[in-house]
Design an enzyme around this catalytic site. Structure first.
Site, PDB file in Angstrom:
ATOM      1  N   GLU A 102     101.789  59.551  95.383  1.00 49.05           N
ATOM      2  CA  GLU A 102     101.231  60.111  94.152  1.00 49.05           C
ATOM      3  C   GLU A 102      99.725  60.278  94.307  1.00 49.05           C
ATOM      4  OE1 GLU A 102     102.566  60.933  91.168  1.00 49.05           O
ATOM      5  OE2 GLU A 102     104.615  60.104  91.228  1.00 49.05           O
ATOM      6  N   ASP A 183     104.842  69.678  90.744  1.00 50.59           N
ATOM      7  CA  ASP A 183     103.813  68.994  91.523  1.00 50.59           C
ATOM      8  C   ASP A 183     104.203  68.946  93.010  1.00 50.59           C
ATOM      9  OD1 ASP A 183     105.870  67.214  90.393  1.00 50.59           O
ATOM     10  OD2 ASP A 183     104.811  65.559  91.333  1.00 50.59           O
TER      11      ASP A 183
END
Length: 274
Positions: A102, A183
């Site tokens: 992330e 994403d």
């Protein structure tokens, strides 16, 4: 960086690496893929705090802040809850065999007059905004940028993981959950990032377009397999793998009637490099 007992460690004093444990993890896995995400959050500390919360039912192996600092939260041989419902090529359930990274980034921004806002209503200056078209969309939109330090740290982490595990590929969350997730998005330089990691001279994506009208997308690599649908000329597809002169592809900008991404086989002679 070095990996010892499935945890990142430092090899030089300047590296910023820490471990913050989370209860949100599962059993033993054998990592085969790396999945890149953005946090879509207010900051790295906020995301780390969320991943520590048992009620979140979410986690990642690694969080990288905008200064390049690396926080590991799950051992690399254990399942993190980052991929969700996921499919790419003939694989599903990527939590079972992938490492999730992330990157601290608020994600897609909304433009109001000449001002840019994240979903949590924080305003960002124009100098951090990237105007680009996501590969699963046909219009441009606005995205928060990634820093050089962040991308470099991500590269070093991926390189170290590839040296320690049999990593087959690096994918975005938007590859394994297209249309549902977007994403890391177009602000992340995925093509050049992968080209550098895998040592390829050509850093372009494996994108093609259909060279004729009424081209069959089939369920297998050969004319004996059932057609799934017919594609128009110039339909964009992304190459996944090949077999006997046929390409297994993902259809860009289209979804099935059930809202799921469309995959299938096309004779490679009927495709042109995009």
């Amino acid at each position: 960086m070095i990996i010892l007992k499935d945890k990142l460690g430092k090899t030089i004093s300047g590296e910023s690496i820490s471990f913050v444990d989370t209860p949100n993890k599962g059993g033993i896995i054998i990592p085969e893929y790396i999945i890149i995400h953005f946090t879509a959050g207010r900051g790295a500390e906020s995301s780390i705090s969320w991943f520590k919360d048992p009620t979140a039912k979410a986690s990642a192996h690694i969080v990288i802040d905008r200064d390049g600092r690396v926080t590991q939260m799950v051992e690399f041989n254990k399942k993190a809850w980052h991929a969700g419902r996921s499919k790419w090529a003939d694989r599903t359930g990527f939590n079972d065999f992938s490492i999730g990274i992330e990157l601290d980034n608020p994600g897609e921004l909304t433009k109001v007059n000449d001002r840019y806002y994240a979903w949590f209503e924080k305003e960002y200056s124009k100098d951090v905004v990237v105007e680009a078209r996501h590969k699963h969309e046909d219009t441009t939109s606005y995205w928060h940028n990634f820093t050089e330090r962040q991308i470099d740290s991500c590269f070093q982490v991926c390189k170290t993981l590839m040296e320690a595990y049999n990593i087959k590929d690096i994918l975005g969350h938007d590859d394994i959950a297209p249309f549902r997730k977007h994403d890391p998005g177009p602000a992340f330089p995925m093509d050049s990032f992968k080209a550098k990691l895998f040592g390829r001279e050509d850093d372009t994506a494996d994108m093609y377009k259909v060279a004729a009208d009424h081209v069959n997308l089939r369920s297998g690599a050969g004319t004996e397999f059932t057609p799934i649908m017919q594609l128009k000329k110039d339909t964009q597809v992304e190459f996944i793998k090949s077999k006997l002169g046929w390409f297994y592809v993902y259809i860009v900008l289209e979804k099935g009637s059930d809202g799921e991404p469309i995959y299938g086989w096309i004779n490679s002679d009927l495709l042109e490099k995009f």
